[in-house]
Design a protein around this motif. Sequence first.
Motif, mmCIF file in Angstrom:
data_model
loop_
_atom_site.group_PDB
_atom_site.id
_atom_site.type_symbol
_atom_site.label_atom_id
_atom_site.label_comp_id
_atom_site.label_asym_id
_atom_site.label_seq_id
_atom_site.Cartn_x
_atom_site.Cartn_y
_atom_site.Cartn_z
ATOM 1 N N CYS A 72 0.849 -1.209 0.000
ATOM 2 C CA CYS A 72 0.000 0.000 0.000
ATOM 3 C C CYS A 72 0.874 1.243 0.000
ATOM 4 O O CYS A 72 0.662 2.162 0.798
ATOM 5 N N THR A 73 1.857 1.274 -0.876
ATOM 6 C CA THR A 73 2.868 2.338 -0.892
ATOM 7 C C THR A 73 2.763 3.142 -2.186
ATOM 8 O O THR A 73 2.038 2.759 -3.101
ATOM 9 N N PRO A 74 3.521 4.247 -2.282
ATOM 10 C CA PRO A 74 3.559 4.988 -3.545
ATOM 11 C C PRO A 74 3.879 4.057 -4.719
ATOM 12 O O PRO A 74 4.610 3.070 -4.571
ATOM 13 N N ASN A 75 3.352 4.408 -5.891
ATOM 14 C CA ASN A 75 3.366 3.502 -7.046
ATOM 15 C C ASN A 75 4.743 2.959 -7.409
ATOM 16 O O ASN A 75 4.873 1.799 -7.794
ATOM 17 N N TYR A 76 5.805 3.786 -7.304
ATOM 18 C CA TYR A 76 7.130 3.338 -7.760
ATOM 19 C C TYR A 76 7.670 2.193 -6.899
ATOM 20 O O TYR A 76 8.598 1.487 -7.312
ATOM 21 N N LEU A 77 7.081 1.976 -5.735
ATOM 22 C CA LEU A 77 7.551 0.905 -4.849
ATOM 23 C C LEU A 77 6.792 -0.407 -5.033
ATOM 24 O O LEU A 77 7.161 -1.428 -4.450
ATOM 25 N N HIS A 78 5.720 -0.390 -5.823
ATOM 26 C CA HIS A 78 4.904 -1.599 -5.947
ATOM 27 C C HIS A 78 5.715 -2.790 -6.457
ATOM 28 O O HIS A 78 5.624 -3.882 -5.901
ATOM 29 N N ALA A 79 6.496 -2.553 -7.524
ATOM 30 C CA ALA A 79 7.231 -3.681 -8.121
ATOM 31 C C ALA A 79 8.332 -4.204 -7.197
ATOM 32 O O ALA A 79 8.350 -5.408 -6.892
ATOM 33 N N PRO A 80 9.259 -3.347 -6.720
ATOM 34 C CA PRO A 80 10.315 -3.917 -5.865
ATOM 35 C C PRO A 80 9.779 -4.602 -4.611
ATOM 36 O O PRO A 80 10.288 -5.660 -4.211
ATOM 37 N N GLY A 89 8.562 -15.922 -0.567
ATOM 38 C CA GLY A 89 7.552 -16.991 -0.506
ATOM 39 C C GLY A 89 6.192 -16.525 -0.014
ATOM 40 O O GLY A 89 5.401 -17.329 0.480
ATOM 41 N N LEU A 90 5.896 -15.229 -0.182
ATOM 42 C CA LEU A 90 4.644 -14.695 0.350
ATOM 43 C C LEU A 90 3.657 -14.335 -0.758
ATOM 44 O O LEU A 90 4.062 -13.852 -1.817
ATOM 45 N N HIS A 91 2.375 -14.559 -0.471
ATOM 46 C CA HIS A 91 1.328 -14.082 -1.368
ATOM 47 C C HIS A 91 1.269 -12.560 -1.270
ATOM 48 O O HIS A 91 1.484 -12.002 -0.189
ATOM 49 N N VAL A 92 0.932 -11.905 -2.403
ATOM 50 C CA VAL A 92 0.961 -10.440 -2.416
ATOM 51 C C VAL A 92 -0.353 -9.866 -2.945
ATOM 52 O O VAL A 92 -0.837 -10.266 -4.006
ATOM 53 N N LEU A 93 -0.897 -8.929 -2.180
ATOM 54 C CA LEU A 93 -1.988 -8.079 -2.663
ATOM 55 C C LEU A 93 -1.390 -6.691 -2.866
ATOM 56 O O LEU A 93 -0.993 -6.036 -1.896
ATOM 57 N N VAL A 94 -1.286 -6.275 -4.129
ATOM 58 C CA VAL A 94 -0.642 -4.987 -4.421
ATOM 59 C C VAL A 94 -1.692 -3.985 -4.874
ATOM 60 O O VAL A 94 -2.626 -4.340 -5.607
ATOM 61 N N GLU A 95 -1.542 -2.752 -4.435
ATOM 62 C CA GLU A 95 -2.476 -1.708 -4.855
ATOM 63 C C GLU A 95 -2.261 -1.360 -6.331
ATOM 64 O O GLU A 95 -1.264 -1.686 -6.932
ATOM 65 N N LYS A 96 -3.231 -0.657 -6.875
ATOM 66 C CA LYS A 96 -3.164 -0.223 -8.267
ATOM 67 C C LYS A 96 -2.554 1.165 -8.336
ATOM 68 O O LYS A 96 -2.648 1.875 -7.341
ATOM 69 N N PRO A 97 -1.970 1.592 -9.440
ATOM 70 C CA PRO A 97 -1.620 0.777 -10.597
ATOM 71 C C PRO A 97 -0.540 -0.221 -10.193
ATOM 72 O O PRO A 97 0.347 0.127 -9.408
ATOM 73 N N MET A 98 -0.621 -1.447 -10.706
ATOM 74 C CA MET A 98 0.242 -2.501 -10.142
ATOM 75 C C MET A 98 1.733 -2.184 -10.279
ATOM 76 O O MET A 98 2.528 -2.632 -9.458
ATOM 77 N N ALA A 99 2.102 -1.425 -11.317
ATOM 78 C CA ALA A 99 3.531 -1.178 -11.564
ATOM 79 C C ALA A 99 3.709 0.158 -12.274
ATOM 80 O O ALA A 99 2.746 0.805 -12.673
ATOM 81 N N SER A 100 4.974 0.536 -12.450
ATOM 82 C CA SER A 100 5.304 1.783 -13.148
ATOM 83 C C SER A 100 5.295 1.615 -14.661
ATOM 84 O O SER A 100 5.136 2.585 -15.391
#
Length: 339
Positions: A72-80, A89-100
């Motif tokens: 749930c961070t600023p968009n540029y951090l979603h991918a890393p 080994g963790l499941h991920v729920l990422v906020e939108k937009p999913m990536a840069s």
Amino acid sequence: MSKIRVAVFGCGAIAQRRHIPEYANNENVELVAFADPVKERAEEMAAQYGGTAYTDYQELLKNEKLDAVSVCTPNYLHAPMTIAAANAGLHVLVEKPMASNAEEGEQMIEAARKNGVYLMVGHNQRLMPPHVKAKEILDSGKLGKVLTFRTSFGHGGPEGWSLDGRDSWFFRKEEAVMGAMGDLGVHKSDFIRYLLNDEIVEVAGFIGTVHKEGTDVDDNATCIVRMKSGAVGTLMASWTHYRAGDNGTVLWCEKGAMKIGTVHGDEVIVELTDGTVETYKVGAMATNEKQVPSGVIDEFVECILTNTPPRISGEEGLRSLNVILGAFESQATGKIVKL
Ligand SMILES: NC(=O)c1ccc[n+]([C@@H]2O[C@H](COP(=O)([O-])OP(=O)(O)OC[C@H]3O[C@@H](n4cnc5c(N)ncnc54)[C@H](O)[C@@H]3O)[C@@H](O)[C@H]2O)c1
């Protein structure tokens, strides 16, 4: 059955208003840790919900035994962050937009695949009651084929939403990558693809900064899109709807029209060519002022519990993102972009 152990990266508005309370309300979840460089935000969440506060998500990943994370961070951090969590080994729920960009999106999908974990994207518009009802009506076939449409999402801007107000990352391209299009446009590219069960194949974008000062991201976009089926429509995103904010969609079909979220109170209205008018009051759309449970968190938890791949998958998130990226390419080149 033991509870799913969850950590939340980023303790800002979406984490505090939706992810964290919705995890806390889910009896199958234990909130274990929170990360935010603004230490007090993580500490406040840990004090309120239990668990440990971190300022560095990598340290959190090193120290905690987890099953899943929300990004749930600023968009540029979603991918890393997503890739680091998947590699742990963790499941991920990422906020939108999913990536840069598309490459990052693909790397996220690949990281989840290779580690055998789920990747879900927080496209909560799909789960809002009026949108669920609209899909049910359209799928019933009573309106026939969709011919043209308009869909738009506008509010007064993230200064009224982000915990950092006017100083928010939302206004800085380096962190946000895009403005109203990444915030709101991607919700509508995802929703229209989902609602029509169709893909956008061409996009023309008029995107710019019309009114906000001191920002290098877009505050408005009007796009024309063509679907694979041949249907044509407009997609708008705006941060300058200072009054009369909008999250409405209208479909004009062979046998009538459907208005979704356009009238306060009557959330879905079907007007058939035979003169019949049907109104469905199915529960309100969430707005920045009035938050309703998103349903996304429960769905993510259910996927993990039942070993069911999420329907709002990384692949889905990427297709919706690619429409927005195409619109930017169109704006930059002055050409219609094929997807
Ligand atoms: N699905 C939706 O309807 C919806 C709605 C709003 C926002 N969002 C998305 O949620 C994400 C977060 O937006 P927000 O509204 O919560 O913004 P926000 O500004 O309120 O909060 C962002 C938080 O991230 C923290 N942060 C920054 N760098 C970090 C790092 N390295 N590690 C951990 N935390 C860090 C900030 O300190 C801040 O507390 C964005 O991607 C946004 O697009 C989705």
